[in-house]
Scaffold this active site. Structure first.
Site, short mmCIF file in Angstrom:
data_model
loop_
_atom_site.label_atom_id
_atom_site.label_comp_id
_atom_site.label_asym_id
_atom_site.label_seq_id
_atom_site.Cartn_x
_atom_site.Cartn_y
_atom_site.Cartn_z
N ARG A 252 38.05 16.70 9.96
CA ARG A 252 38.47 15.87 11.09
C ARG A 252 37.28 15.59 12.02
O ARG A 252 37.06 14.45 12.45
CB ARG A 252 39.59 16.55 11.87
CG ARG A 252 40.03 15.74 13.11
CD ARG A 252 41.10 16.45 13.93
NE ARG A 252 42.32 16.63 13.17
CZ ARG A 252 42.78 17.81 12.75
NH1 ARG A 252 42.10 18.92 13.04
NH2 ARG A 252 43.89 17.90 12.06
N TYR B 280 20.11 17.68 20.50
CA TYR B 280 18.85 17.82 21.24
C TYR B 280 18.00 16.59 20.95
O TYR B 280 18.50 15.48 20.95
CB TYR B 280 18.15 19.14 20.90
CG TYR B 280 17.14 19.52 21.95
CD1 TYR B 280 17.54 19.70 23.28
CD2 TYR B 280 15.80 19.66 21.65
CE1 TYR B 280 16.62 20.00 24.27
CE2 TYR B 280 14.87 19.99 22.63
CZ TYR B 280 15.28 20.14 23.94
OH TYR B 280 14.38 20.43 24.91
N ARG C 149 9.68 16.26 34.65
CA ARG C 149 8.98 15.65 33.53
C ARG C 149 9.79 15.89 32.26
O ARG C 149 9.49 16.77 31.47
CB ARG C 149 7.57 16.23 33.37
CG ARG C 149 6.65 15.37 32.52
CD ARG C 149 5.77 16.21 31.60
NE ARG C 149 6.59 16.95 30.63
CZ ARG C 149 6.10 17.83 29.77
NH1 ARG C 149 4.83 18.13 29.77
NH2 ARG C 149 6.89 18.45 28.89
N LYS D 88 19.01 22.85 24.88
CA LYS D 88 18.11 23.91 24.44
C LYS D 88 18.90 25.19 24.17
O LYS D 88 18.68 25.89 23.18
CB LYS D 88 17.07 24.17 25.53
CG LYS D 88 15.78 24.75 25.03
CD LYS D 88 14.79 23.65 24.76
CE LYS D 88 13.46 24.16 24.31
NZ LYS D 88 12.46 23.11 24.18
N GLU E 227 11.22 24.89 31.52
CA GLU E 227 11.24 23.70 30.66
C GLU E 227 11.05 22.44 31.49
O GLU E 227 11.70 22.25 32.53
CB GLU E 227 12.59 23.62 29.93
CG GLU E 227 12.70 22.49 28.93
CD GLU E 227 11.95 22.78 27.63
OE1 GLU E 227 11.71 21.82 26.86
OE2 GLU E 227 11.63 23.95 27.37
N ASP E 228 10.15 21.59 31.04
CA ASP E 228 9.97 20.23 31.57
C ASP E 228 9.69 20.20 33.07
O ASP E 228 10.25 19.38 33.81
CB ASP E 228 11.18 19.36 31.22
CG ASP E 228 11.18 18.97 29.74
OD1 ASP E 228 10.18 19.24 29.07
OD2 ASP E 228 12.18 18.40 29.28
N ASP F 177 8.30 26.90 27.30
CA ASP F 177 8.33 26.36 25.93
C ASP F 177 7.43 25.15 25.77
O ASP F 177 6.88 24.91 24.70
CB ASP F 177 9.77 26.01 25.55
CG ASP F 177 9.88 25.61 24.08
OD1 ASP F 177 9.42 26.39 23.23
OD2 ASP F 177 10.41 24.53 23.80
N ASP F 178 7.27 24.34 26.83
CA ASP F 178 6.41 23.16 26.74
C ASP F 178 4.98 23.56 26.38
O ASP F 178 4.32 22.88 25.58
CB ASP F 178 6.41 22.39 28.06
CG ASP F 178 7.78 21.90 28.45
OD1 ASP F 178 8.46 21.32 27.58
OD2 ASP F 178 8.20 22.11 29.59
N ALA G 190 1.08 20.11 27.81
CA ALA G 190 1.47 20.42 26.43
C ALA G 190 0.27 20.35 25.51
O ALA G 190 0.06 21.23 24.66
CB ALA G 190 2.57 19.47 25.97
N ASN H 115 7.84 13.30 21.94
CA ASN H 115 9.28 13.03 21.90
C ASN H 115 9.65 12.07 23.02
O ASN H 115 8.97 12.02 24.04
CB ASN H 115 10.06 14.35 22.08
CG ASN H 115 10.05 15.19 20.83
OD1 ASN H 115 10.28 14.70 19.75
ND2 ASN H 115 9.77 16.48 20.99
N ASN I 23 9.09 20.98 15.25
CA ASN I 23 10.11 21.10 16.30
C ASN I 23 10.08 22.51 16.88
O ASN I 23 10.08 23.50 16.15
CB ASN I 23 11.49 20.81 15.71
CG ASN I 23 12.54 20.57 16.76
OD1 ASN I 23 12.62 21.30 17.75
ND2 ASN I 23 13.35 19.56 16.57
#
Length: 580
Positions: free
Chosen positions: A60, A105, A158, A176, A247-248, A268-269, A305, A412, A456
């Site tokens: 479904r 994501y 960002r 994330k 992040e960002d 993580d960046d 980065a 990305n 990734n």
């Protein structure tokens, strides 16, 4: 099981005290539950009466997903499914990892963030505003889940390659953390998506009547630092040992430098991107057969980065025998003004100085094409968010100068990628060693099928978080980040190595996360930063089994509920006698 604690028992919460099914309690809406379980969970009558198998549920869901034509519609459908039937959502993700992760994501989350205030339907995380300073701890008290093991926090300044999106960046922590759960088995109830509303310099958002954040300029760096000081202390006081992933942030370096030795945190960046790219580079360099001392890397993009990735590769080159200066001299960084040099005439950002060239003899090279001719690189990295800048001429020259050029367009979302997989392969005669930040389809070329590598971050950050949680790491060090890269590089199956892949098949991501987590745990132990000391006595095989046993498994949730209900039988549940 959760990442660091057994699954919370339903018996801990008397049925009469459980809330009716609502936002935040969507796991109750599972049509595979028996009628007795539905009565126990107080959802009987709130869902259709037929008890279904997972196969019918999946059919479904996939059929409904297929009816959605636009990617953003698919994203919204999956978001609603996650909020209303979380275990079914994660079963689908685990069974269709390759197809669904781009929808939850990157790249689709980029469009979701651009439209977040327009498509907003329900709360999915916690928003803390600059106006809350002095009371951040009180705001955290409103989060409904008592146990949080990991949070992803952004200020939206960002987002991907899309710029300052303010609170619309909430899609990033939400997406994330969905990957932390799907890829590494961190229990969804133990995750906290967190967005900081510190203002925005995006005037377009000020003028958007639907924008849901504050309409004021971004606070100063000093004000942000004071705010983050309060936030970090409040998070750790409420949830001791919490893993905090930044992040960002537009300028991520100050927060990482300020908190990395005090809290269990990473960015993580900078670190995750560097780790996953390094893993691909390790495997690609092996494939070329060219010694590291003869590698020459041109980076298009000299932001946080790009510099973070380059520094990770410097560490690899040093471990291969180069001095730090020798390793650093293997890199040429290019920004919007051209090759980064000491004598270019402008004031360089602090993070660019490390790689700034001094051997250009006064020559200022303005374009990427000219830099490629000047350096004759073996490695071409893209972290510029300038779509298509690796044009036909540049790619052709990379193929002419190298038997197997290493080409990594990492920006990305897909629209910002420096080139596509097809472009890289066609213009290098099918010889490029390729990895991208966003997914690209396979390519039929000269009678052969080529599969693109995707660098990734989901290959590493879930395992980093899981390893830090299970080892109860005091800090997340650069050595742990490096270990995650090496672990990823060794995680390929024999058939994947035989086919020349740089990264493992994405459908094996949970197995990969176990390997990455083990590498992080072992490094924490070597550094004496682990607090779960009993893991030190386990062999690698035993540690792998332990990690797997602590991972949330959505496929086991239905059975766990039924087992607990049977343990209560025969008793009254919600005032009704049941004899099962």
């Amino acid at each position: 099981m959760s990442a660091s604690h057994p699954q919370p028992s339903l018996k801990q919460v008397p049925p009469q005290h459980r809330p009716l099914a609502s936002i935040g309690n969507g796991t109750d809406f599972d049509t595979s539950h028996s009628h007795d379980v539905r009565r126990y969970l107080r959802t009987y009558g709130l869902i259709p009466p037929n008890t279904e198998s997972y196969e019918i549920q999946a059919k479904r869901c996939l059929s409904q997903l297929e009816l959605k034509t636009a990617p953003i519609e698919k994203y919204l459908y999956l978001s609603n499914l996650r909020n209303n039937n979380v275990h079914l959502f994660y079963r689908l993700v685990m069974d269709h990892m390759k197809d669904l992760t781009p929808l939850i994501y990157t790249p689709v989350v980029g469009e979701a963030c651009l439209k977040w205030s327009e498509i907003y339907q329900q709360p999915e995380g916690l928003y803390i505003s600059y106006a809350d300073r002095g009371n951040i701890a009180s705001v955290l008290q409103n989060w409904p889940q008592p146990k949080v093991e990991i949070t992803v926090v952004t200020d939206g300044s960002r987002i991907l390659g899309l710029g300052d999106l303010g609170i619309n960046g909430m899609g990033i922590p939400v997406g994330k953390l969905a990957l932390y759960t799907g890829c590494a088995g961190i229990h969804p109830d133990h995750t906290l998506p967190l967005t900081l509303d510190l203002g925005t310099n995006n005037k377009g958002l000020w003028e958007d009547p639907l924008y849901m954040g504050s309409r004021k300029e971004k606070v100063t760096p000093k004000e942000e630092q004071e705010f983050l000081d309060e936030l970090m202390a409040a998070l750790s006081e409420k949830w001791p040992g919490i893993v905090i992933q930044f992040e960002d942030f537009k300028n991520p370096f100050p927060a990482l430098a300020r908190y990395r030795d005090t809290f269990t945190c990473f960015n993580d960046d900078i670190q995750g991107t560097g780790s996953v790219v390094l893993a691909g580079v390790i495997n690609a360099v092996k494939r070329t057969g060219i010694p590291v001392k003869d590698q020459r890397a041109v980076f298009m993009g000299a932001g946080s980065a790009g510099v973070g990735v380059a520094k990770q590769i410097v560490e690899f080159f040093m471990k291969e025998g180069l001095t730090e200066d020798e390793a650093r001299r293997c890199f040429w960084l290019v920004d919007t003004k051209g090759l980064v040099t000491d004598d270019r005439g402008d004031k360089l950002a602090d993070h660019k100085v490390y790689f700034s060239r001094t051997d250009n003899e006064g020559r200022q090279i303005k374009t990427l094409s000219d830099v490629v001719e000047y350096v004759k690189p073996t490695i071409l990295m893209g972290l510029s968010t300038i779509g298509g800048i690796f044009d036909e001429h540049i790619l052709t020259r990379m193929g002419e100068m190298n038997k197997n050029p290493i080409i990594f367009p990492l920006s990305n979302p897909s629209s910002k990628s420096e080139c596509t997989f097809e472009e890289a392969m066609r213009h290098t005669g099918g010889r490029a060693l390729f990895a991208s930040g966003s997914p690209f389809p396979s390519l039929e070329y000269n009678g052969k099928t080529y599969c693109p590598g995707q660098g990734n971050n989901m290959y590493v950050f879930p395992g980093i978080g899981l390893g830090a949680i299970l080892s109860k790491a005091v800090n997340i060090t650069q050595e742990m980040i490096y270990a995650s890269a090496v672990s990823l590089s060794t995680s390929l199956a024999p058939e994947e190595v035989e086919q020349g892949w740089l990264y493992p098949e994405i459908s094996r991501i949970r197995d990969v996360s176990v390997i990455v987590a083990r590498g992080v745990i072992r490094t924490a132990q070597k550094q004496g930063l682990d607090r779960e000391l009993m893991l030190r006595d386990l062999s690698d095989a035993e540690l792998d089994r332990y990690i797997q046993s602590r991972m949330y498994d959505p496929k086991a949730q239905k059975e766990l509920v039924e087992q607990e209900l049977h343990a209560l039988s025969p008793k009254k549940v919600n005032g009704i006698a049941h004899h099962l």
